[in-house]
Motif scaffolding. Structure first.
Motif, PDB file in Angstrom:
ATOM      1  N   ARG A 147     -29.049  20.420 108.093  1.00 27.24           N
ATOM      2  CA  ARG A 147     -29.348  21.777 108.587  1.00 27.24           C
ATOM      3  C   ARG A 147     -29.141  22.818 107.487  1.00 27.24           C
ATOM      4  O   ARG A 147     -29.958  23.726 107.312  1.00 27.24           O
ATOM      5  CB  ARG A 147     -28.463  22.091 109.792  1.00 27.24           C
ATOM      6  CG  ARG A 147     -28.579  23.517 110.322  1.00 27.24           C
ATOM      7  CD  ARG A 147     -27.657  23.684 111.523  1.00 27.24           C
ATOM      8  NE  ARG A 147     -27.465  25.076 111.906  1.00 27.24           N
ATOM      9  CZ  ARG A 147     -28.255  25.743 112.749  1.00 27.24           C
ATOM     10  NH1 ARG A 147     -29.300  25.133 113.278  1.00 27.24           N
ATOM     11  NH2 ARG A 147     -28.008  26.995 113.057  1.00 27.24           N
ATOM     12  N   LYS A 151     -31.746  25.353 105.775  1.00 28.36           N
ATOM     13  CA  LYS A 151     -31.433  26.773 105.906  1.00 28.36           C
ATOM     14  C   LYS A 151     -31.429  27.467 104.549  1.00 28.36           C
ATOM     15  O   LYS A 151     -31.815  28.640 104.421  1.00 28.36           O
ATOM     16  CB  LYS A 151     -30.064  26.932 106.585  1.00 28.36           C
ATOM     17  CG  LYS A 151     -29.774  28.310 107.120  1.00 28.36           C
ATOM     18  CD  LYS A 151     -28.490  28.283 107.948  1.00 28.36           C
ATOM     19  CE  LYS A 151     -28.220  29.639 108.576  1.00 28.36           C
ATOM     20  NZ  LYS A 151     -26.970  29.615 109.390  1.00 28.36           N
ATOM     21  N   TYR A 210     -32.151  21.915 116.023  1.00 25.84           N
ATOM     22  CA  TYR A 210     -30.906  22.215 115.297  1.00 25.84           C
ATOM     23  C   TYR A 210     -31.084  22.025 113.794  1.00 25.84           C
ATOM     24  O   TYR A 210     -30.746  22.912 113.005  1.00 25.84           O
ATOM     25  CB  TYR A 210     -29.775  21.317 115.811  1.00 25.84           C
ATOM     26  CG  TYR A 210     -28.476  21.480 115.056  1.00 25.84           C
ATOM     27  CD1 TYR A 210     -27.633  22.557 115.317  1.00 25.84           C
ATOM     28  CD2 TYR A 210     -28.094  20.565 114.068  1.00 25.84           C
ATOM     29  CE1 TYR A 210     -26.444  22.718 114.617  1.00 25.84           C
ATOM     30  CE2 TYR A 210     -26.914  20.719 113.369  1.00 25.84           C
ATOM     31  CZ  TYR A 210     -26.088  21.795 113.646  1.00 25.84           C
ATOM     32  OH  TYR A 210     -24.918  21.963 112.950  1.00 25.84           O
ATOM     33  N   GLY A 213     -33.998  24.341 112.359  1.00 23.46           N
ATOM     34  CA  GLY A 213     -33.796  25.779 112.541  1.00 23.46           C
ATOM     35  C   GLY A 213     -34.978  26.457 113.201  1.00 23.46           C
ATOM     36  O   GLY A 213     -35.037  27.691 113.270  1.00 23.46           O
ATOM     37  N   ASP A 351     -20.027  26.402 114.892  1.00 24.18           N
ATOM     38  CA  ASP A 351     -21.189  25.514 114.834  1.00 24.18           C
ATOM     39  C   ASP A 351     -21.054  24.370 115.845  1.00 24.18           C
ATOM     40  O   ASP A 351     -20.812  23.221 115.474  1.00 24.18           O
ATOM     41  CB  ASP A 351     -21.343  24.972 113.411  1.00 24.18           C
ATOM     42  CG  ASP A 351     -22.629  24.183 113.227  1.00 24.18           C
ATOM     43  OD1 ASP A 351     -23.558  24.388 114.024  1.00 24.18           O
ATOM     44  OD2 ASP A 351     -22.696  23.356 112.299  1.00 24.18           O
TER      45      ASP A 351
END
Length: 383
Positions: A147, A151, A210, A213, A351
């Motif tokens: 992730r 990101k 997840y 994103g 998170d």
């Protein structure tokens, strides 16, 4: 200081209740102090005594648990209630617990229907209490690393998302053999409108959103009931469209004979791709068009703070499903403790899956089943 934990469901013979209790104990952030472990009074009492609880704090219904715990002094009453019942018994206990000032950890999918999910979202917002939904696979360190890589833009704009969850345990008509786990999961009065798509499809959907994103905006589904006599879907796939313009494929099946639980995700961006699967959970594979592939491993000093915060052992020591589950419990506990101390939680603690993930999960269930029944090629993802 340990948080005082209560449990609704998860009595003798229940699979997921034991998993939740192990996850809660791994980091010593909780102490189990009370429970309503079964709708069967004798079974509830026997379960509580086996777990070493005081008889006075073993209840025969969730209503009794919440009512009596609320009457206890503040420094004695339960602080977090974990709900591990079948889907049709998620909403009412969660709603009542939140309305009475208790933080809630709830097993997925969040509710029986999207309508209940929308109402529960309002209850969470009004209560001011914390809420966690146990989408286990987001707890793995290398899933969190994936992730963060996306990101940070290391793969560039995301183009393609593949996610699959193959199981084979329902290849046969187990609900006809008095199998408790199969019986309620294939019963529309207990599971809801979806079988495989509600049980494991929601995990695949949550993992796709997840890690990437991104949010799904359209889907085109093929939903099947393969085993004769079964009342709900046991197999399906969906083409996905995301809000960034990326496309994807989701597969969730419980009739893949011989398969266990190797949930897997592959994501391609304009600069490269990544791949993670539960069978090799400590490894994240990065793939590049102009250089050799990279293998990232749990425990590496080069990983993000999100991955390292959720790692307990040195590199080379495998961490698996129970530890991933425990990461959700620990992060939730750290946030609740911060609230009690009037402090701001660290970003890594926050998170964990919450109410918005639950709402989108229930929207996925209703949209994917509706699409599977429709003759339209694509249907909008509606909430």
């Amino acid at each position: 200081m340990k948080l005082r934990l209560g449990m609704i469901g998860g009595g003798q013979g229940a699979f997921i209740g034991a998993i939740h209790r192990i996850a809660a104990r791994i980091d010593d952030e909780y102490e189990l102090v009370c429970g309503a472990f079964s709708s069967d009074g004798e079974k509830a009492k026997a379960s509580g005594l086996l777990l070493g609880l005081a008889a006075s704090r073993v209840y025969t219904s969730y209503k009794e648990l919440i009512e009596k715990e609320k009457q206890l002094p503040k420094d004695e009453r339960v602080q977090v209630i974990s709900i591990v019942t079948p889907n049709h018994l998620h909403f009412e206990p969660a709603k009542l617990a939140l309305e009475n000032g208790f933080n809630v950890i709830l097993d997925k999918p969040m509710t029986f229907s999207l309508a209940e999910a929308k109402e529960l979202q309002k209850v969470v917002e009004q209560s001011g209490k914390r809420f966690c939904l146990t989408h286990t696979y987001t707890g793995y360190p290398m899933v969190k690393e994936a992730r963060q890589i996306i990101k940070q833009g290391k793969l560039g704009k995301i183009r393609k998302v593949y996610v699959e969850y193959p199981q084979g345990w329902l290849s046969f008509f187990l609900e006809g053999e008095d199998n408790k786990q199969a019986s309620w999961r294939t019963d529309p009065t207990k599971s809801g409108i979806a079988g495989a798509m509600g049980d494991i499809g929601t995990h695949a959907f949550n993992l796709a959103e997840y890690v990437s994103g991104l949010h799904v905006t359209k889907l085109c589904a093929d939903i099947n009931t393969v085993v004769e006599g079964r009342k709900l879907d046991d197999d399906g796939a969906a083409l996905l469209k995301f809000d960034s313009g990326a496309s994807g494929v989701l597969v969730a099946t419980q009739i893949a004979a011989g398969s266990e639980n190797n949930i897997k995700i592959i994501i391609y961006g304009e600069k490269g791709g990544l791949e993670w699967q539960q069978d090799n959970a400590n490894t994240l594979l990065l793939k590049w068009p102009d250089k050799p592939a990279e293998i990232l491993r749990t425990g590496g000093s080069y990983l993000s703070s999100y991955a390292t915060h959720n790692t307990r052992t040195p590199g080379g020591h495998p961490e698996g499903y129970l530890e991933a589950f425990a990461n959700l419990y620990r992060n939730f506990a750290l946030c609740v403790k911060a609230d009690l101390d009037s402090k701001q939680p660290e970003k890594e603690w926050l998170d964990y899956p919450g109410i918005d993930d639950g709402l989108r999960g229930m929207a996925f269930v209703e949209n994917v089943i509706a699409s599977g029944k429709s003759d339209l090629k694509w249907t909008d993802f509606k909430i």
